[in-house]
Scaffold this motif. Sequence first.
Motif, PDB file in Angstrom:
ATOM      1  N   LEU A  62      15.278  70.085  19.021  1.00  0.00           N
ATOM      2  CA  LEU A  62      15.979  71.161  19.718  1.00  0.00           C
ATOM      3  C   LEU A  62      15.215  71.459  21.007  1.00  0.00           C
ATOM      4  N   SER A  63      15.940  71.479  22.126  1.00  0.00           N
ATOM      5  CA  SER A  63      15.237  71.697  23.391  1.00  0.00           C
ATOM      6  C   SER A  63      15.715  72.959  24.091  1.00  0.00           C
ATOM      7  N   PHE A  64      14.763  73.741  24.570  1.00  0.00           N
ATOM      8  CA  PHE A  64      15.067  74.815  25.519  1.00  0.00           C
ATOM      9  C   PHE A  64      14.802  74.217  26.906  1.00  0.00           C
ATOM     10  N   GLU A 100      17.975  84.198  17.566  1.00  0.00           N
ATOM     11  CA  GLU A 100      16.980  83.704  16.615  1.00  0.00           C
ATOM     12  C   GLU A 100      17.594  83.142  15.323  1.00  0.00           C
ATOM     13  N   SER A 124      18.858  69.938  12.729  1.00  0.00           N
ATOM     14  CA  SER A 124      18.531  69.702  14.143  1.00  0.00           C
ATOM     15  C   SER A 124      17.071  69.285  14.229  1.00  0.00           C
ATOM     16  N   THR A 144      16.279  85.306  23.029  1.00  0.00           N
ATOM     17  CA  THR A 144      15.840  84.734  21.752  1.00  0.00           C
ATOM     18  C   THR A 144      15.996  85.717  20.594  1.00  0.00           C
ATOM     19  N   ASP A 145      15.876  87.024  20.871  1.00  0.00           N
ATOM     20  CA  ASP A 145      16.033  87.997  19.783  1.00  0.00           C
ATOM     21  C   ASP A 145      17.413  87.855  19.151  1.00  0.00           C
ATOM     22  N   MET A 158      17.767  74.645  12.944  1.00  0.00           N
ATOM     23  CA  MET A 158      16.595  73.906  12.469  1.00  0.00           C
ATOM     24  C   MET A 158      16.701  73.602  10.976  1.00  0.00           C
ATOM     25  N   LYS A 159      17.242  74.561  10.247  1.00  0.00           N
ATOM     26  CA  LYS A 159      17.352  74.351   8.792  1.00  0.00           C
ATOM     27  C   LYS A 159      18.442  73.332   8.469  1.00  0.00           C
ATOM     28  N   THR A 213      17.932  80.158  30.237  1.00  0.00           N
ATOM     29  CA  THR A 213      17.599  78.958  29.463  1.00  0.00           C
ATOM     30  C   THR A 213      18.831  78.336  28.803  1.00  0.00           C
ATOM     31  N   LEU A 243      19.328  79.861  15.926  1.00  0.00           N
ATOM     32  CA  LEU A 243      18.354  78.798  16.168  1.00  0.00           C
ATOM     33  C   LEU A 243      17.704  78.352  14.863  1.00  0.00           C
ATOM     34  N   ALA A 244      17.304  79.335  14.052  1.00  0.00           N
ATOM     35  CA  ALA A 244      16.676  79.010  12.770  1.00  0.00           C
ATOM     36  C   ALA A 244      17.661  78.226  11.898  1.00  0.00           C
ATOM     37  N   GLU A 260      18.297  86.066  29.191  1.00  0.00           N
ATOM     38  CA  GLU A 260      17.087  86.753  29.669  1.00  0.00           C
ATOM     39  C   GLU A 260      16.129  85.827  30.413  1.00  0.00           C
ATOM     40  N   THR A 261      16.230  84.516  30.178  1.00  0.00           N
ATOM     41  CA  THR A 261      15.353  83.593  30.890  1.00  0.00           C
ATOM     42  C   THR A 261      16.120  82.502  31.634  1.00  0.00           C
TER      43      THR A 261
END
Lengths: 208, 717
Positions: free
Chosen positions: A174-176, A160, A171, A156-157, A167-168, A123, A163-164, A120-121
């Motif tokens: 984390l870069s977009f 998500e 990571s 991102t939806d 992070m948990k 990215t 990605l979470a 969508e972006t």
Amino acid sequence: MQEEMVNTFTAKAEAVSAVVRKVSNMQQALEYAVKICDEKEACRLLLAGCELAVSNSAAELCQFSSGEKFIAAPGLDRDALTGLQALAKERDIKVVSSGLRKYASGLDMGLAVADLGLAETGTLVLECSSEDLRLSTMLCEINILVLPVSRMRTGTDEAEEELAAMMKNGSAYLSFITGASRTADIERVLALGVHGPLELHILLWEDD
Amino acid sequence: MLNADNIKEYLSEIEEALQNDFQRKTLDTFAVAYRTGRANAFSGMDIPGLVKDIARSKDDSLAEMDELYQQFKEKAQALGVHVHLAADAKQANEIIAGIAREHQCRNVVKSKSMTAEEIHLNVALEKEGMKIVETDLGEWIIQLRKEPPSHMVLPAIHLSRYQVADLFEKVTSKKQDSDIFKLVKVARRELRREYVQADMGISGANFAVAETGSLGLVTNEGNARLVTTLPRVHVALVGLEKLTPKLKDALLLLKALPRNATGQQITSYVTWLTGPSECKSSADGKKVMHIVFLDNGRRKLSSDKNFSQILRCIRCGACANVCPVYRLVGGHKYGYVYIGAIGLVTTYFFHGRDKARLLVQNCINCGACKEVCAAGIDLPGLIKDIHARILDEEGHPPRSKLLAMVLKNRRLFHMLLRNMRFAQLPFADAKARYVRHLPSIFMKGQDFRKLPVLASTAFRDKWKSVKPNVSRPKLKVGLFSGCAVDFIYPEQMEAAVKVISKGKSIAQDHPEKQTCCGLPALMMGEKDAARETARQNIEAFASSGSDYIVTLCASCAAHLKYGYPKLLEGEKGLEQKLKAFTDKVMDFSSFVRDVMRISPMLFRKTVQKVGYHSPCHLCRGLEVREAPRANINLVHEYVPTAEEEVCCGFGGSYSLNFPPVSRTLLAGKMANLRAGGISAVGTDCPGCVMQIRGGMARAGIDIEVKHVAELMAEQLK
């Protein structure tokens, strides 16, 4: 469905001046990178820096003789790195995969494989807890990121939870990344490459 | 940054800013380009839905600020991050200076942080003997000039390439070209060296995600990635309001932030930091990471029923991008540290009453900021509330106290208005249409437009003679005239009565006991008087039994409909009457088109080209956009002109208090109308008529300015 997603991704990425190409395997991606690096002028930043009126101490930052070219590829796996080294050697290009702090004045190219894409972006998501990987994508003039199409998500939806989870699970960084480094801070005129890459090339690897 | 101590000094600073042609031109271009950019970025998205979701998500987070902080702290500490909570600016600065001392850091590179600006962090660290370099290009430029930012997202928008080139000449000791691309490259090269030398990186954060202890940083230049990578120590300064429970909430905000800020769908870089990452210049190969959360009044504010919404702000800067006053005077005269509408509000809470006193008066209340706000913050309402609060704290000035006293007593108010005409007559021109001259105490700076004299007979005194007789009515309309129509332009209401009387079986009433809507009192910070007039109006219409309450004044209409419930919230015994009243309020154009469904057959349509000025409180206050244009097109040829929805500069008492701004806004409005090749302009607000007609008359421009009701009545068959 996937074709639509790829089309959206391509359109969005191109809208922010990214170059998008398709490759069918990693070897093609490496060939593309080496070709682009070969065709570009050696470290334009350094040349430009020498031409432009930078202060003496900023000029000293450059420790490499003009004409040498560098591709940084700290994140590539062993096979890909070996392949890249072989191709680069033919064109007299040096490949570096560690100690990137030394190259703060600039690198010609950074090459890495992205972890996710967000259509969508336009990215790319890059897990870069490795300092060298972060630096290779920031210090270079041309940033080349390979995105396996199987890793593309609508946005991102949809991404998500992944990605979470990243992070948990350690990571730390984390870069977009969407397009090249840009600024509009002087008279709102868009200028690329203010701190990081002047160009972003995305190679869509049709891996399935 | 505002230097003025009193309104006189502030006005002279504003006059000076208005002379800055470069800034004026830049901000004009930006204001126009921003609209398109934003619309494109949001294309296909449900903006009101998104704003609602963001408001809800932020409100939920704010309600559990302390819990989120604890959760974040536990998660981050477990990863090896040092987490601090600073009660105020002083403490935050001390903590950060302490971290620098502990780790023997001398050279700091910073990525842009409004929170660091808020606490004047650079000044504090420089006092410690440290060298601070801003790395965001705009921030670096203003740092070199020793100026504060003039925009939250584009901090150096007030400067030209030539000024930047001059600045870079000093930095590099080399002659510089004014080519922007070359200047950007010079900055790139100069700043690279700073990253290499730095031992501490300082950033802000756009999001602090409690479930993972992660920070989110949104940047375009990518400087934050270098700031958080190269130096061995990283300190993030984060306002407590940036805490969100989950990544999902942060990603929701990320959907709006770049789109609303710069019209980008996403910025070039969004960086998520979860604990210390690898850092090869650090002794153990890991980054030393500190996160300093800043309270500075946020915890208290988060539980304030009315003002907590301030903390929803995602710092996109959109409220400045659309503000007609910002567009004229720039950020240095429209904020303290935080600029634009949100700056007018936060200054009071973060920097104190002294810094906020003058700023909060400089809002023309056009509502453009509220409409564009990504978090649905009622910015104009809060600005008025803070103005009132400052008056309550410091004492109300005599002029405003007098107005409040008079307004509360309707008979006295109306008697004074009637008598004022006789006081004005000696100063009126031959046809008694405009005030020719007034003693200078009333007219200082006001001569940019002609002001009307009061009508010889107020509408309320004509009502009996113009009231249509309707036998067996099916619908009853209560007319709310408002002071300007009642006492200055009764002919506008007479025209409306004529048009409405064409509807079948519609009775009209003009309740005698109606009074000023109360908005002028509210604008001056006189909340009590505003409440009192509201009660009187509700009472006056309760006994009239109207099905609709129709008004010709957009400002009255918006205030009656949306201002009253806020003003009288929780007043016992009034709930039902209040709701019955506000539900019925409607503007003239909508009533005529949507309720009466007036037939084109009633009018003689001409080929005259007529433009439209969209009153702020109609297009944004009531979200009425099509009806007045359609109505004009029923009787003439409606011709669109540029920036129809930008304020004409009237703003009620605003134009009396800030004549330089009002004058310049009016000049822009008139220029746009002239460029449209029209012979007349219609609008749906007597205030806008007064402003634009007065301006046209003063400048001798032959464009008629009329209320849409008049344009319609004139063409009735």
